[in-house]
Design an enzyme around this catalytic site. Structure first.
Site, PDB file in Angstrom:
ATOM      1  N   SER A  67       7.692   7.727  16.241  1.00 32.77           N
ATOM      2  CA  SER A  67       7.191   6.865  15.163  1.00 32.77           C
ATOM      3  C   SER A  67       8.267   6.613  14.119  1.00 32.77           C
ATOM      4  O   SER A  67       9.182   7.416  13.931  1.00 32.77           O
ATOM      5  CB  SER A  67       5.985   7.513  14.479  1.00 32.77           C
ATOM      6  OG  SER A  67       4.940   7.738  15.379  1.00 32.77           O
TER       7      SER A  67
HETATM    8  N1  SAH Z   1       3.896  11.855  17.312  1.00 31.78           N
HETATM    9  C1  SAH Z   1       4.919  11.260  18.152  1.00 31.78           C
HETATM   10  C2  SAH Z   1       4.715   9.767  18.316  1.00 31.78           C
HETATM   11  C3  SAH Z   1       4.357   9.501  19.691  1.00 31.78           C
HETATM   12  S1  SAH Z   1       3.857   7.901  20.175  1.00 31.78           S
HETATM   13  C4  SAH Z   1       6.312  11.579  17.659  1.00 31.78           C
HETATM   14  O1  SAH Z   1       6.453  12.147  16.580  1.00 31.78           O
HETATM   15  O2  SAH Z   1       7.283  11.292  18.382  1.00 31.78           O
HETATM   16  C5  SAH Z   1       2.214   8.280  20.752  1.00 31.78           C
HETATM   17  C6  SAH Z   1       2.098   9.305  21.857  1.00 31.78           C
HETATM   18  O3  SAH Z   1       0.706   9.448  22.143  1.00 31.78           O
HETATM   19  C7  SAH Z   1       2.746   8.919  23.178  1.00 31.78           C
HETATM   20  O4  SAH Z   1       3.638   9.925  23.575  1.00 31.78           O
HETATM   21  C8  SAH Z   1       1.568   8.791  24.153  1.00 31.78           C
HETATM   22  O5  SAH Z   1       1.875   9.187  25.486  1.00 31.78           O
HETATM   23  C9  SAH Z   1       0.550   9.724  23.513  1.00 31.78           C
HETATM   24  N2  SAH Z   1      -0.854   9.477  23.879  1.00 31.78           N
HETATM   25  C10 SAH Z   1      -1.497   8.298  24.048  1.00 31.78           C
HETATM   26  N3  SAH Z   1      -2.799   8.497  24.372  1.00 31.78           N
HETATM   27  C11 SAH Z   1      -2.986   9.852  24.389  1.00 31.78           C
HETATM   28  C12 SAH Z   1      -4.101  10.708  24.677  1.00 31.78           C
HETATM   29  N4  SAH Z   1      -5.300  10.217  25.014  1.00 31.78           N
HETATM   30  N5  SAH Z   1      -3.920  12.043  24.613  1.00 31.78           N
HETATM   31  C13 SAH Z   1      -2.702  12.570  24.285  1.00 31.78           C
HETATM   32  N6  SAH Z   1      -1.615  11.832  24.015  1.00 31.78           N
HETATM   33  C14 SAH Z   1      -1.745  10.481  24.065  1.00 31.78           C
END
Ligand code: SAH
Length: 218
Positions: A67
């Site tokens: 993010s």
């Molecule tokens: N918090 C992260 C941002 C990740 S982007 C950071 O600091 O880098 C969002 C993430 O959510 C992705 O890796 C995606 O695979 C995950 N995601 C999407 N749907 C999800 C679900 N149902 N359960 C767990 N993770 C999920």
């Protein structure tokens, strides 16, 4: 490849990033301090070393992103974090957000649905710094009933609705922060759970996240 050296140059760039976050309206000193203390370039391929402190999202593999720092700061500020909070994060991704929370002294339980990203974090040495983060491979819509209830829940992917099982896993008075899909936009929502099991809603700004998807992948 990652670069785990944190030079004066990196620290200087981080300080500038903190100033940018202030001008964009982040006021929590606790959040800004954590963002200064965690080297964001550790969470990215070394190809991003020079630009890791720009206020932008970057790719981290498996079509996912780390993010934007402003978004991390904004969500963390809305969570109103207290030391010793037990926090569930949905969407571990690069583990940057999880590390920011851990740096603030809380217990973090974080779930990722992409096997590859979950496995990458297993071999990510920096996470040894934070024994207060527990990593899980699974579907965030299900939460972690075994470890519930949580003081706070943070969703870092755009949700189609407030996941009912996560509301159940929140303590009374607990807070959940999540981007919710509204037509072609996503709007930040903060809910506070009431004693009767329902919740109050507060709506904030519009953001752009990858979608929260059902089930596990891989
Ligand atoms: N918090 C992260 C941002 C990740 S982007 C950071 O600091 O880098 C969002 C993430 O959510 C992705 O890796 C995606 O695979 C995950 N995601 C999407 N749907 C999800 C679900 N149902 N359960 C767990 N993770 C999920």
């Amino acid at each position: 490849m990652r670069n785990f050296e944190d030079t004066y140059q990196h620290k200087g760039l981080r300080k500038k990033l903190i100033d940018v976050l202030r001008t964009k309206g982040i006021i929590s000193e606790l959040v800004l301090e954590a963002m200064y203390n965690v080297p964001r370039h550790f969470f990215l391929d070394s190809a991003f070393d020079k630009i890791a402190y720009e206020d932008r999202a970057f790719p981290i593999g498996a079509d996912q992103t780390i993010s934007q720092p402003y978004t991390v700061a904004y969500q963390t500020q809305l969570l109103n974090v207290h030391r010793s909070d037990k926090i569930l994060e949905i969407g571990t991704g690069s583990a940057y957000q999880a590390s920011i929370l851990a740096e603030m002294g809380v217990w973090v339980y974080t779930i990722e649905r992409q096997r590859k990203l979950y496995d990458d974090n297993k071999i990510f040495l920096f996470k040894c710094k934070y024994p207060n983060i527990k990593f899980f491979y699974g579907d965030g819509f299900e939460g972690l009933p075994t470890y519930a209830p949580f003081n706070k829940i943070l969703i870092t992917a755009a949700a189609p609705l407030v996941p009912p099982k996560l509301v159940q896993q929140l303590k009374t008075g607990g807070i959940m922060v999540l981007p919710v899909i509204e037509k072609d936009k996503q709007r930040m929502l903060r809910i506070t759970k009431k004693e009767d099991g329902n919740y109050n809603e507060e709506w904030f700004d519009y953001f752009s996240f990858v979608p929260m998807l059902e089930g596990k992948n891989g």
